[in-house]
Design a protein around this motif. Structure first.
Motif, mmCIF file in Angstrom:
data_model
loop_
_atom_site.group_PDB
_atom_site.id
_atom_site.type_symbol
_atom_site.label_atom_id
_atom_site.label_comp_id
_atom_site.label_asym_id
_atom_site.label_seq_id
_atom_site.Cartn_x
_atom_site.Cartn_y
_atom_site.Cartn_z
ATOM 1 N N GLU A 257 -5.501 -7.740 12.528
ATOM 2 C CA GLU A 257 -6.142 -8.154 11.281
ATOM 3 C C GLU A 257 -7.625 -7.762 11.296
ATOM 4 N N LEU A 258 -8.083 -7.269 10.142
ATOM 5 C CA LEU A 258 -9.472 -6.878 9.949
ATOM 6 C C LEU A 258 -10.004 -7.649 8.747
ATOM 7 N N ILE A 259 -11.126 -8.369 8.933
ATOM 8 C CA ILE A 259 -11.729 -9.167 7.858
ATOM 9 C C ILE A 259 -13.156 -8.681 7.668
ATOM 10 N N LEU A 260 -13.463 -8.214 6.450
ATOM 11 C CA LEU A 260 -14.777 -7.645 6.155
ATOM 12 C C LEU A 260 -15.431 -8.425 5.013
ATOM 13 N N PRO A 261 -16.585 -9.065 5.265
ATOM 14 C CA PRO A 261 -17.284 -9.785 4.188
ATOM 15 C C PRO A 261 -17.799 -8.820 3.123
ATOM 16 N N LEU A 262 -17.782 -9.256 1.882
ATOM 17 C CA LEU A 262 -18.349 -8.512 0.762
ATOM 18 C C LEU A 262 -19.607 -9.256 0.290
ATOM 19 N N GLY A 263 -20.603 -9.330 1.146
ATOM 20 C CA GLY A 263 -21.813 -10.077 0.830
ATOM 21 C C GLY A 263 -21.472 -11.518 0.540
ATOM 22 N N ASP A 264 -22.074 -12.078 -0.527
ATOM 23 C CA ASP A 264 -21.741 -13.449 -0.908
ATOM 24 C C ASP A 264 -20.706 -13.474 -2.031
ATOM 25 N N HIS A 265 -19.990 -12.344 -2.212
ATOM 26 C CA HIS A 265 -18.980 -12.239 -3.271
ATOM 27 C C HIS A 265 -17.586 -12.619 -2.794
ATOM 28 N N GLY A 266 -17.243 -12.316 -1.548
ATOM 29 C CA GLY A 266 -15.896 -12.572 -1.075
ATOM 30 C C GLY A 266 -15.609 -11.821 0.209
ATOM 31 N N VAL A 267 -14.311 -11.495 0.447
ATOM 32 C CA VAL A 267 -13.910 -10.787 1.666
ATOM 33 C C VAL A 267 -12.821 -9.767 1.343
ATOM 34 N N LEU A 268 -12.746 -8.757 2.195
ATOM 35 C CA LEU A 268 -11.660 -7.779 2.188
ATOM 36 C C LEU A 268 -10.867 -7.978 3.466
ATOM 37 N N LEU A 269 -9.543 -8.145 3.340
ATOM 38 C CA LEU A 269 -8.678 -8.328 4.507
ATOM 39 C C LEU A 269 -7.632 -7.226 4.562
#
Length: 622
Positions: free
Chosen positions: A360-372
């Protein structure tokens, strides 16, 4: 750290007296129900508590054992640059305030004489935390850029680098800190620079996007062919992404996919558009068919799914929402750091115990959300997968920042339009419902003057004139919010002469001593000059002389009247302030408003003759 809106603002109060610290903490919590205060006695315990994290704001007293509050502030700034810091002090010395501001204090609050400053302190804490949010978001974004292995840099409006990640600096043979503050021209040989200025920059200005090949210049003087993308963001910044075409390593299709995706992101107008574009790119370019984008929903205090692939729905059934403080995705969102797991089924804190996902890879999108993104195979991600996914996350964050800024600007424009509509209606009421009866009264007065005592008639006429002036001033104020939209070259001496014809000046004399031509809205400049002249005439003698002339950075209106006392000079521009019983108190406030609408500054000083001198500076001369 991202929290639910229901969470309190966590404050650390640092003092030497534990009893007083507890009293202040209790009072502040009583003044604001969403503030929770924890105390620390002394500098070292305060720093130790900050090291543990989860503090939204520091409040410190000035007098601390061994060092003062400003020295403590400097320690906090060194370790936590963006953390709001409020200095709470008994000191009334302006030098202390100046020292604190220079050290980067967020707010400075003096203790009230009665000892109860809890309400003001709570307000300042909330203001400091609120104003720090954009900077925290910016830092999260920069951390994401730094983690990307694509060469990424940010160019400010003045053409200098404000940020480059290590991959970008490596391409040109610099350390990142060597490039920050330098003009972007250091990365181009002379011949290529001409092409960039003639072809590339106009294209970016016109469309907000450019992609193509340019010649890069390394620090050692060697050159290389670079695959280059430029994207304009809010605030006129440029985000640059660069690849060395001579060292693509067989990833041409992926690079082409990045450029296509970036163009799509820059054309997106909603969060949903961005999410769907990124989900497709991670599926098709990176080759990870199971991925999703979650948005931070402030009302729910959770990360909710917005876009996902068919494979995600097949594997997971219903794509989950991540509640506040629950799950690995929330952890990554909170601290803004990428998470990569070879086998997430063995990691404590996962949302679903029996998850079918392994890698699993979890990438923050700033203070907007996340990409998983995830797979059912353990250890499935290689270096290229992570790099490409991180690149898409960075560009998605940039696009979302721009969409939010545009939305906020649109909301502000709508508010202003509604305000202008109300002002126009108000102006109509003032103009019609007040001026028409006044015109009738003036006509009747002229008839009365033929039969009755001239002294009483003159008094009524002066009242009518004051009402007419007040109506004109109110109408002018209703137009202040419209700004100086029709600026053009204006001959200052000619404008002064014309304004003199529209003001009752009696025996006063005008000296139009200005030689400059200024860029201004002619009508608004006329109003400014008329109000300055009217102020001089109303307060001066019959043989008053008014001079309009040039000064450094602008122009002035001066007279040889009685002048304005020092203690009133700061107040004369306030609405309603007048030194006479029959003044409206609006004339000089209108002057200040017109100056502000042009981006000018206005100040009052003593003239050479001892009268008043109004200086308007920051004026563009033509």
């Amino acid at each position: 750290m991202r929290r639910s809106p229901l969470d309190p603002t966590r404050v650390l109060y640092v003092a030497d007296d534990p009893k007083r610290a507890e009293r202040v903490a209790t009072a502040v919590e009583g003044a604001a129900e969403r503030i929770a205060v924890e105390t620390a006695v002394g500098v070292r315990p305060g720093l130790d508590r900050l090291a543990d994290g989860e503090v939204d704001c520091v409040v410190s007293e000035y007098d601390l054992e061994g060092r003062n509050g400003v020295a403590f502030l400097e320690d906090v700034r060194a370790a936590h640059p963006g953390l709001p810091f409020v200095l709470f002090t008994d000191e009334g010395d302006e030098a202390v305030a100046s020292e604190a501001i220079s050290a980067g204090v967020s707010e400075y609050v003096r203790r009230a004489p009665d000892g109860d400053s809890s309400a003001e302190l709570a307000d300042r804490i909330e203001a400091a935390v609120e104003s720090a949010r954009p900077e925290r978001a910016r830092r999260r974004h920069l951390r994401a850029i730094d983690a990307a292995e694509e060469g990424l840099g940010i160019i400010e409006e003045d053409g200098t680098y404000s940020y480059v990640n290590e991959a970008y600096a490596d391409l040109y043979g610099y350390d990142p800190e060597e490039m920050v503050g330098e003009p972007f021209t250091i990365t181009y040989p002379d011949g290529a620079l001409e092409t960039v200025r003639a072809d590339v920059m106009p294209a970016v200005e016109g469309t907000g996007f450019w992609r193509g090949e340019t010649t890069g210049l390394r620090a050692d003087g060697t050159t290389f062919v670079e695959d280059h993308t430029l994207v304009k963001t809010d605030g006129e910044r440029l985000v640059c992404s660069v690849f060395d075409k001579t060292d693509r390593g067989g990833h041409e299709d992926a690079i082409e996919g990045i450029h296509t995706t970036v163009r799509g992101l820059m054309e997106a107008t909603t969060f949903e558009d961005v999410a769907e574009t990124v989900v497709r790119a991670v599926r098709d370019v990176v080759g990870l068919p199971n991925n999703a984008v979650h948005r931070y929903d402030e009302d729910a205090g959770a990360l909710v799914p917005v876009a996902w692939t068919d494979e995600a729905e097949r594997l997971l059934g219903e794509v989950p929402t991540f509640p506040h403080d629950d799950g690995l995705a929330w952890d990554a969102f909170e601290d803004g750091e990428r998470r990569e797991y070879d086998d997430v089924s063995t990691v404590p804190g996962r949302l679903t115990e029996d998850t079918p996902i392994r890698s699993e890879l979890i990438l923050p999108l700033g203070d907007h959300g996340v990409l998983l993104a995830g797979t059912t195979e353990p250890g499935a991600f290689d270096h290229v997968d992570v790099t490409l996914a991180q690149t898409f996350a960075v560009h998605a964050t940039t696009a979302l920042d721009g969409i939010r800024s545009e939305r906020e600007l649109r909301r502000e424009r709508e508010v202003l339009e509604r305000q202008n509509e109300r002002l126009e209606r108000f102006a109509g009421i003032v103009s019609h419902d007040l001026r028409n009866p006044l015109t009738v009264a003036q006509g009747r007065l002229e008839l009365l003057a033929e039969e009755y005592d001239e002294e009483h008639v003159a008094a009524i006429e002066r009242s009518h004139q004051r009402m007419e002036t007040l109506i004109e001033d109110i109408l002018t104020l209703t137009r202040e919010g419209q700004g100086a939209t029709d600026a053009e070259p204006v001959d200052l001496a000619a404008a002064a002469t014309e304004c003199w014809e529209h003001v009752r000046t009696g025996e006063a004399t005008l000296v139009a001593d200005a030689a400059s031509t200024v860029r201004a809205d002619p009508g608004r400049l006329q109003q400014l000059l008329e109000n300055c002249v009217r102020n001089s005439v109303e307060h001066g003698s019959d043989d008053l002389t008014v001079t309009v002339g040039d000064c450094e950075g602008g122009f002035y209106v001066a007279d040889d009247g009685p002048g304005i006392p020092d203690d009133e000079r700061e107040r004369v521009f306030e609405a309603g302030f007048s030194s006479t019983d029959d003044g409206t108190g609006l004339g000089l406030n209108i002057v200040a408003g017109i100056a502000e609408s042009h981006g000018w500054d206005v100040a009052v000083r003593e003239s050479e003759a001892g009268g008043a001198r109004f200086e308007i500076t920051g004026v563009e001369s033509v």
